[in-house]
Design a protein around this motif. Structure first.
Motif, PDB file in Angstrom:
ATOM      1  N   GLU A   2       5.103   6.353  -8.740  1.00 58.50           N
ATOM      2  CA  GLU A   2       5.586   5.116  -8.129  1.00 58.50           C
ATOM      3  C   GLU A   2       4.378   4.296  -7.714  1.00 58.50           C
ATOM      4  O   GLU A   2       3.314   4.846  -7.434  1.00 58.50           O
ATOM      5  N   ILE A   3       4.542   3.000  -7.671  1.00 58.32           N
ATOM      6  CA  ILE A   3       3.493   2.094  -7.191  1.00 58.32           C
ATOM      7  C   ILE A   3       4.101   1.266  -6.071  1.00 58.32           C
ATOM      8  O   ILE A   3       5.163   0.670  -6.240  1.00 58.32           O
ATOM      9  N   HIS A   4       3.437   1.252  -4.918  1.00 59.18           N
ATOM     10  CA  HIS A   4       3.911   0.498  -3.764  1.00 59.18           C
ATOM     11  C   HIS A   4       2.793  -0.426  -3.319  1.00 59.18           C
ATOM     12  O   HIS A   4       1.615  -0.147  -3.533  1.00 59.18           O
ATOM     13  N   GLY A   5       3.154  -1.515  -2.661  1.00 61.57           N
ATOM     14  CA  GLY A   5       2.119  -2.416  -2.180  1.00 61.57           C
ATOM     15  C   GLY A   5       2.650  -3.556  -1.342  1.00 61.57           C
ATOM     16  O   GLY A   5       3.851  -3.671  -1.084  1.00 61.57           O
ATOM     17  N   TYR A   6       1.715  -4.384  -0.912  1.00 65.59           N
ATOM     18  CA  TYR A   6       1.983  -5.561  -0.095  1.00 65.59           C
ATOM     19  C   TYR A   6       1.318  -6.756  -0.766  1.00 65.59           C
ATOM     20  O   TYR A   6       0.319  -6.606  -1.459  1.00 65.59           O
ATOM     21  N   GLU A   9      -0.749 -11.891   1.768  1.00 65.69           N
ATOM     22  CA  GLU A   9      -0.265 -12.580   2.964  1.00 65.69           C
ATOM     23  C   GLU A   9       0.423 -11.631   3.942  1.00 65.69           C
ATOM     24  O   GLU A   9       0.436 -11.862   5.139  1.00 65.69           O
ATOM     25  N   GLU A  10       1.006 -10.561   3.440  1.00 64.40           N
ATOM     26  CA  GLU A  10       1.753  -9.617   4.277  1.00 64.40           C
ATOM     27  C   GLU A  10       0.896  -8.516   4.879  1.00 64.40           C
ATOM     28  O   GLU A  10       1.330  -7.853   5.810  1.00 64.40           O
ATOM     29  N   GLN A  11      -0.294  -8.306   4.387  1.00 64.63           N
ATOM     30  CA  GLN A  11      -1.050  -7.097   4.701  1.00 64.63           C
ATOM     31  C   GLN A  11      -1.304  -6.860   6.180  1.00 64.63           C
ATOM     32  O   GLN A  11      -1.465  -5.727   6.593  1.00 64.63           O
ATOM     33  N   ASP A  12      -1.331  -7.900   7.008  1.00 68.59           N
ATOM     34  CA  ASP A  12      -1.607  -7.708   8.429  1.00 68.59           C
ATOM     35  C   ASP A  12      -0.355  -7.738   9.300  1.00 68.59           C
ATOM     36  O   ASP A  12      -0.445  -7.633  10.515  1.00 68.59           O
ATOM     37  N   ALA A  13       0.815  -7.888   8.702  1.00 68.45           N
ATOM     38  CA  ALA A  13       2.063  -7.924   9.461  1.00 68.45           C
ATOM     39  C   ALA A  13       2.384  -6.544  10.026  1.00 68.45           C
ATOM     40  O   ALA A  13       2.154  -5.525   9.382  1.00 68.45           O
ATOM     41  N   GLU A  14       2.916  -6.536  11.250  1.00 69.80           N
ATOM     42  CA  GLU A  14       3.277  -5.263  11.874  1.00 69.80           C
ATOM     43  C   GLU A  14       4.625  -4.779  11.367  1.00 69.80           C
ATOM     44  O   GLU A  14       5.507  -5.563  11.055  1.00 69.80           O
ATOM     45  N   PRO A  18       6.009  -1.044   2.650  1.00 73.69           N
ATOM     46  CA  PRO A  18       5.534  -1.427   1.315  1.00 73.69           C
ATOM     47  C   PRO A  18       6.684  -1.551   0.327  1.00 73.69           C
ATOM     48  O   PRO A  18       7.648  -0.783   0.375  1.00 73.69           O
ATOM     49  N   ALA A  19       6.581  -2.517  -0.558  1.00 73.19           N
ATOM     50  CA  ALA A  19       7.580  -2.727  -1.608  1.00 73.19           C
ATOM     51  C   ALA A  19       7.180  -1.942  -2.844  1.00 73.19           C
ATOM     52  O   ALA A  19       5.995  -1.791  -3.141  1.00 73.19           O
ATOM     53  N   GLU A  20       8.176  -1.442  -3.571  1.00 70.82           N
ATOM     54  CA  GLU A  20       7.887  -0.783  -4.833  1.00 70.82           C
ATOM     55  C   GLU A  20       7.574  -1.866  -5.863  1.00 70.82           C
ATOM     56  O   GLU A  20       8.302  -2.850  -5.983  1.00 70.82           O
ATOM     57  N   LEU A  21       6.476  -1.700  -6.575  1.00 70.17           N
ATOM     58  CA  LEU A  21       6.022  -2.679  -7.548  1.00 70.17           C
ATOM     59  C   LEU A  21       6.360  -2.226  -8.959  1.00 70.17           C
ATOM     60  O   LEU A  21       6.325  -1.032  -9.256  1.00 70.17           O
ATOM     61  N   HIS A  71      -6.969  -2.822  -0.556  1.00 69.00           N
ATOM     62  CA  HIS A  71      -6.819  -1.401  -0.269  1.00 69.00           C
ATOM     63  C   HIS A  71      -6.263  -0.683  -1.496  1.00 69.00           C
ATOM     64  O   HIS A  71      -5.323  -1.147  -2.125  1.00 69.00           O
ATOM     65  N   PHE A  72      -6.866   0.436  -1.823  1.00 62.25           N
ATOM     66  CA  PHE A  72      -6.439   1.267  -2.953  1.00 62.25           C
ATOM     67  C   PHE A  72      -6.243   2.660  -2.371  1.00 62.25           C
ATOM     68  O   PHE A  72      -7.212   3.300  -1.953  1.00 62.25           O
TER      69      PHE A  72
END
Length: 81
Positions: A2-6, A9-14, A18-21, A71-72
């Motif tokens: 699976e691949i997940h990420g942000y 623009e979202e990376q610093d939101a509390e 993560p959404a599945e990509l 981030h990886f």
């Protein structure tokens, strides 16, 4: 796999989940790709050697030249507390 990420623009939101990509694209030099491949190989070895106790690893923690990159992270799907 699976691949997940942000998004950037979202990376610093509390509290962000993560959404599945469906796809990722690496824009990287041959040298960066080789260093990423080495990182992935080390993660695979860590999972094989430590099994369910190996949690995750950040590329930038292992290779400081990626500190200013997105981030990886590799996460063990079989991790158990």
């Amino acid at each position: 796999m699976e691949i997940h990420g942000y998004s950037k623009e979202e990376q610093d939101a509390e509290g962000l989940i993560p959404a599945e990509l469906a796809e990722i694209t690496l824009v990287a030099s041959p040298n960066e790709l080789r260093r990423i491949a080495k990182f992935l190989e080390n993660c695979a070895t860590g999972i094989e050697e430590r099994g369910k106790s190996w949690t995750h690893e950040h590329l930038s923690d292992q290779d400081k030249s990626f500190e200013n990159s997105p981030h990886f992270v590799v996460y063990n799907p079989n991790y158990e507390l």
